[in-house]
Design an enzyme around this catalytic site. Structure first.
Site, PDB file in Angstrom:
ATOM      1  N   SER A  87     -15.570 -22.468 -27.342  1.00 16.00           N
ATOM      2  CA  SER A  87     -15.011 -23.822 -27.307  1.00 16.00           C
ATOM      3  C   SER A  87     -13.717 -23.780 -26.521  1.00 16.00           C
ATOM      4  CB  SER A  87     -14.732 -24.306 -28.736  1.00 16.00           C
ATOM      5  OG  SER A  87     -13.939 -25.476 -28.753  1.00 16.00           O
TER       6      SER A  87
ATOM      7  N   TYR B 214     -10.562 -23.715 -37.176  1.00 16.13           N
ATOM      8  CA  TYR B 214     -11.612 -23.744 -36.161  1.00 16.13           C
ATOM      9  C   TYR B 214     -11.157 -22.999 -34.910  1.00 16.13           C
ATOM     10  CZ  TYR B 214     -15.077 -25.590 -32.889  1.00 16.13           C
ATOM     11  OH  TYR B 214     -16.069 -25.714 -31.948  1.00 16.13           O
TER      12      TYR B 214
END
Length: 261
Positions: free
Chosen positions: A146, A159
């Site tokens: 990501s 995250y």
């Protein structure tokens, strides 16, 4: 039959394992690889979702089979690998984000869960399938990380920490297998509008999940990321796409998103 499918039919079938293949990016990637002639092995926890994706692929003339699997269960992953005759491509897509609390108030359980699925899940799958990837003569390991792998933001500590771990896994593995007939590809998406990602992150709050994409005319969708993954995987064996960052045009950086009024 399309030209791509016709060409693919003349080549020996190659096998691609896709984790988190029941929805979103994983399902889109499985469909895209099947169109390129791969025999796709779909893994995820929800068998019903996998069956639906597999049927869609088969109805379009592709080859797909289902193997329900929790990538955080190391013993189950090993058992899965042992019954798999061959593997040419592994797409480590299973992941997710849970919660948006600041570090001060974050639930350690959420951080642990994110690390287990995003990092340890990819580690389990990669370790278990490396022997078959080596045996293929052109094995490809794909890690879906990501843009959060490189940029932190408020409320995203857990995250971002997990995706930093996924980035490090890919980067380190690439160093360690240098000289072998293996490629290690990392694809790092930015803002992608899928049916579940933000909804899970906001614990089912639809309004908050929808607000993430509010005013963004064209966020990425799962098919956009699948297209990038498939392109990277299908490069000639001597070409490795180390890291590919893909964002919508409206997103210049993690904190810079153009939104209409």
């Amino acid at each position: 039959m399309t030209d791509t499918q016709a060409a693919a039919s003349t080549r020996p079938a190659r096998t691609a394992v896709v984790t988190g293949a029941g929805s979103g990016i994983g399902a889109a990637t499985a469909r895209a690889l099947a169109r390129e002639g791969y025999e796709v092995v779909l893994t995820a926890r929800r068998a019903d979702r996998l069956e639906a994706v597999a049927k869609e692929i088969q109805d379009q003339g592709g080859s797909a089979r289902v193997s329900p699997l929790d990538v955080t269960d190391r013993a189950a992953v090993q058992a899965f690998a042992e019954q798999l005759p061959a593997c040419d491509v592994l797409v480590n897509n299973a992941g997710g984000a849970y919660g948006t609390e600041y570090v001060e108030h974050a639930d350690p359980g959420d951080w642990r869960s994110m690390y287990e699925v995003n990092v340890l899940g990819a580690l389990h799958m990669t370790q278990a399938l490396l022997p078959r990837l080596r045996a293929s003569g052109d094995g490809v390991v794909v890690v879906l990380s990501s843009t959060a792998s490189f940029t932190c933001y408020e409320g995203g500590g857990g995250y971002s920490a997990a995706k930093h771990g996924a980035h490090v896994l890919a980067e380190t593995l690439r160093l360690e297998v240098c000289g072998e007939q293996l490629r290690v590809v990392e694809v790092a998406p930015g803002m992608v509008h899928t049916e579940e990602f933000s909804l899970n992150r906001y614990r089912g709050d639809t309004d908050k999940a929808d607000a993430v994409y509010a005013g963004v005319a064209e966020p990425l969708v799962a098919d956009d990321v699948a297209d990038v993954v498939t392109w990277a995987v299908t490069r000639p064996p001597h070409v490795n796409i180390d890291l590919l960052v893909v964002r919508p045009r409206a997103q210049a950086a993690q904190h810079k998103v153009h939104r209409t009024a």
